[in-house]
Design an enzyme around this catalytic site. Structure first.
Site, mmCIF file in Angstrom:
data_model
loop_
_atom_site.group_PDB
_atom_site.id
_atom_site.type_symbol
_atom_site.label_atom_id
_atom_site.label_comp_id
_atom_site.label_asym_id
_atom_site.label_seq_id
_atom_site.Cartn_x
_atom_site.Cartn_y
_atom_site.Cartn_z
ATOM 1 N N SER A 1 -58.814 80.457 16.450
ATOM 2 C CA SER A 1 -57.858 81.254 15.670
ATOM 3 C C SER A 1 -58.468 81.978 14.476
ATOM 4 C CB SER A 1 -56.726 80.367 15.157
ATOM 5 O OG SER A 1 -55.872 80.060 16.209
ATOM 6 N N LYS B 1 -58.251 85.671 14.582
ATOM 7 C CA LYS B 1 -56.999 86.441 14.519
ATOM 8 C C LYS B 1 -56.916 87.474 13.389
ATOM 9 C CE LYS B 1 -54.366 82.797 16.879
ATOM 10 N NZ LYS B 1 -53.538 81.599 16.680
ATOM 11 N N TYR C 1 -57.287 88.138 24.432
ATOM 12 C CA TYR C 1 -57.016 87.057 23.478
ATOM 13 C C TYR C 1 -57.871 85.828 23.802
ATOM 14 C CZ TYR C 1 -54.672 83.213 21.161
ATOM 15 O OH TYR C 1 -54.421 82.085 20.409
ATOM 16 N N TYR D 1 -51.808 77.727 9.381
ATOM 17 C CA TYR D 1 -50.736 77.173 10.216
ATOM 18 C C TYR D 1 -49.553 76.718 9.343
ATOM 19 C CZ TYR D 1 -54.800 76.797 13.315
ATOM 20 O OH TYR D 1 -55.922 77.053 14.036
ATOM 21 N N VAL E 1 -58.915 75.839 15.841
ATOM 22 C CA VAL E 1 -58.952 74.485 16.397
ATOM 23 C C VAL E 1 -60.355 74.047 16.833
ATOM 24 C CG1 VAL E 1 -56.529 74.304 17.091
ATOM 25 C CG2 VAL E 1 -58.185 75.340 18.656
HETATM 26 N N1 GLN Z 1 -57.235 79.481 21.676
HETATM 27 C C1 GLN Z 1 -56.368 78.641 20.928
HETATM 28 C C2 GLN Z 1 -54.945 78.759 21.472
HETATM 29 O O1 GLN Z 1 -54.598 79.823 21.905
HETATM 30 C C3 GLN Z 1 -56.421 79.053 19.485
HETATM 31 C C4 GLN Z 1 -55.536 78.211 18.666
HETATM 32 C C5 GLN Z 1 -56.076 77.882 17.314
HETATM 33 O O2 GLN Z 1 -57.255 77.916 16.965
HETATM 34 N N2 GLN Z 1 -55.128 77.445 16.518
HETATM 35 O O3 GLN Z 1 -54.211 77.814 21.480
#
Ligand code: GLN
Length: 338
Positions: free
Chosen positions: A78, A81, A203, A255, A273
């Protein structure tokens, strides 16, 4: 008569810059923290070792301070993003992007299947729904061109050609049913285009880009430096969009911990994550942290502790009154600065 070996050791010791010594101290202090668990919902992520721990800080002058496993590659997840959001802003402008993705924190988990009931928009570009809608906005004459443009974006921020880990990508892709469900919900409301199958692939690819803690610090330093990579001197994002990216990072980047993060640390940041955190001290530096064990919200446990302590010690909170960089002055010499 002075012992030459002692002399040499003394010199070496004094050549360790105060900032590196500070990072070494934080590394030593927090490496024994054993809270948190390594993410395993994407099977390939479960292979990470809990003891991996790297710290890096890169200034807007391009000086780097790296400690621990700062050169170990891991998947960006993430943390990608906000950078893709920046590219969407550069491609379409603020209003067109806002029509498709909001900028409100959700207070919900990053993978929640929710849209704003009135506008049908995903709440913000840093939860999965918003990130998928943002990937959908990346321009290109065909799918290959869109991937290429996305990769070039990351290249501008890190200063090197991005590598996608195929095992992680396949793992994301074969288990990404929840993300597909979110994408199809958005398609139902006309919030994404009919090229959504390609956009989901984009993505999954962006999440599988391999970075190091050092890379994250350079990426953060690029945002801290008004969008110009301080090492390569290349512009990565139009200057007028940097503040848009940073405001969303401050309010939505961590988050459902984003509110408490803003309160305690007060820096624009994004976690992933894979265990990465990229934090930005505007006008000063980027901070990159890698430590895979996560708290229940998905933030790196050691990463949060390090950022909290750095912010507190050096007065880095965005609303710290009268920030002059004074507390940082003996840590590194900043030629530019906020
Ligand atoms: N690729 C992970 C997902 O789509 C990314 C989520 C994350 O890092 N919070 O769930």
């Amino acid at each position: 008569m002075p012992d030459p070996i002692d002399d040499l050791l003394g010199n070496l010791k004094s050549s360790v810059s105060p900032m590196r010594a500070t990072l070494q101290e934080l590394h030593a202090k927090y490496k024994s923290v054993s809270d948190g668990t390594v993410a395993d919902y994407i099977p390939e992520l479960a292979l990470a070792k809990p003891e991996w721990f790297g710290l890096s800080l890169v200034t807007v002058d391009g000086d780097a301070y790296d400690v621990g496993d700062h050169a170990l590659p891991f998947s960006i997840q993430s943390v990608s993003k906000p950078f893709v959001f920046g590219q969407a802003l550069d491609d379409h402008g603020r209003d067109a992007v806002l029509a498709k993705v909001g900028v409100e924190p959700t207070g919900e988990a990053f993978n929640a299947i929710v849209l704003d009931e009135e506008s049908n928009r995903p709440f913000n570009p840093l939860v999965n729904a918003g990130a998928i809608a943002t990937a959908d906005l990346i321009h290109g004459k065909d799918f290959a061109d869109r991937i290429k443009r996305l990769m070039t974006t990351f290249e501008r921020y890190t200063g090197r050609s991005p590598h996608i880990d195929n095992a992680i990508f396949m793992s994301e892709r074969t288990t990404g049913h929840r993300n597909r469900a979110i994408a199809h919900l958005m398609l139902n409301f006309g919030m994404v285009s009919d090229q959504i199958a390609d956009s989901l692939e984009l993505y999954f690819q962006q999440c599988s880009i391999m970075v190091t803690a050092h890379d994250l610090a350079v990426m953060g330093a690029t945002l801290a430096n008004a969008g110009v990579n301080p090492v390569t001197k290349e512009r990565a994002i139009k200057q007028q969009h940097v503040k848009d990216v940073l405001s969303v990072m401050l309010t939505c980047g961590m988050y459902d911990y984003a509110g408490e993060w803003a309160y305690r640390v007060g820096l624009p940041a994004k976690s992933g994550v894979g265990g990465g955190i990229c934090a930005v001290v505007p006008g000063v530096c980027g901070i990159g942290i890698f430590s895979p064990p996560l708290d229940p919200r998905g933030n790196s446990v050691r990463g949060l502790k390090v950022c909290e302590e750095l912010s507190e010690r050096f007065g880095l909170h965005a609303f710290e009154l009268g920030f002059t960089g004074e507390k940082l002055a003996d840590q590194f010499r900043l030629r530019k600065g906020r």
